[in-house]
Design an enzyme around this catalytic site. Structure first.
Site: not given
Ligand code: MHO
Length: 209
Positions: A13
């Site tokens: 992420c």
């Molecule tokens: N768990 C987060 C990850 C965001 S990331 C910027 C979501 O699903 O919003 O990929």
């Protein structure tokens, strides 16, 4: 910009990636974006074949590319196979970076029993991610963002924003905070100063990543 002073890393992420590099002394700016695919104009909702990456701009007199590679290896699991969006990857800008990446990967592999899945790829086009992804943890504290008075485009690659974003995710120390506020000549209101101290004292928290 001299590409020798830029590094591009994919380590899951990108909200968290920006924090992990934004706290490092010698890092003078970070942004998050998409690269690694062949289709033009990815967006967060339509990533196509790209992956989430952090772009790190650094001062080579203060931190070396090799040191940034150490941060990369130590701040995520390079043996973990995940979907393409979050894949472990390092994008090189030139042959010197490519060599250093290869050497560090081999050194890293000697310390691990599982095979490293990190891909080493040539850097191509970088698509800056949407504003709401830039300095994600700093953005949660609008009063702080307002106080430092940076526009959306200034938040990208701003040294102050890189550090504050990391402190807001609980990285760093209150000593580092106070030294850097002095260095940046930044005076925060008691409310915002206490808020950041509290977040740092609560410890690293990349919760939603
Ligand atoms: N768990 C987060 C990850 C965001 S990331 C910027 C979501 O699903 O919003 O990929």
């Amino acid at each position: 910009m001299n590409t020798n002073c830029e590094a591009i890393f994919g380590l899951q992420c990108f909200w968290g990636s920006e924090v992990k590099f934004g706290i490092i002394q010698g890092v003078i700016g970070t942004s998050v974006g998409y690269t690694g695919g062949s289709t033009p104009d990815p967006t967060y909702k339509n990533l196509k074949d790209h992956i989430e990456v952090v772009k790190v701009v650094f001062d080579p007199k203060l931190v070396t590319y090799e040191e940034l590679l150490s941060v990369f290896w130590s701040s995520h699991d390079p043996t973990f196979v995940t979907k393409r969006q979050y894949m472990s990857a390092i994008f090189y800008n030139n042959s010197q970076q490519r060599l250093l990446i290869q050497e560090s990967l081999e050194a890293q592999q000697r310390q691990l029993s599982e095979p490293i899945v990190t891909q080493i790829l040539p850097f191509n086009v970088y698509y800056l991610a949407e504003d709401y992804h830039q300095k994600y943890f700093l953005r949660k504290h609008q009063s702080l963002l307002l106080e430092i008075g940076l526009t959306n485009s200034e938040v990208v690659l701003s040294p102050v924003a890189a550090r504050l974003n990391a402190y807001c995710a609980g990285f760093g120390s209150t000593l580092q905070l106070d030294n850097e506020l002095k260095r940046f000549g930044l005076h925060l209101s008691p409310h915002n100063h206490q808020l950041i101290q509290h977040l740092i004292n609560s410890g690293p928290n990349l919760g939603e990543c």
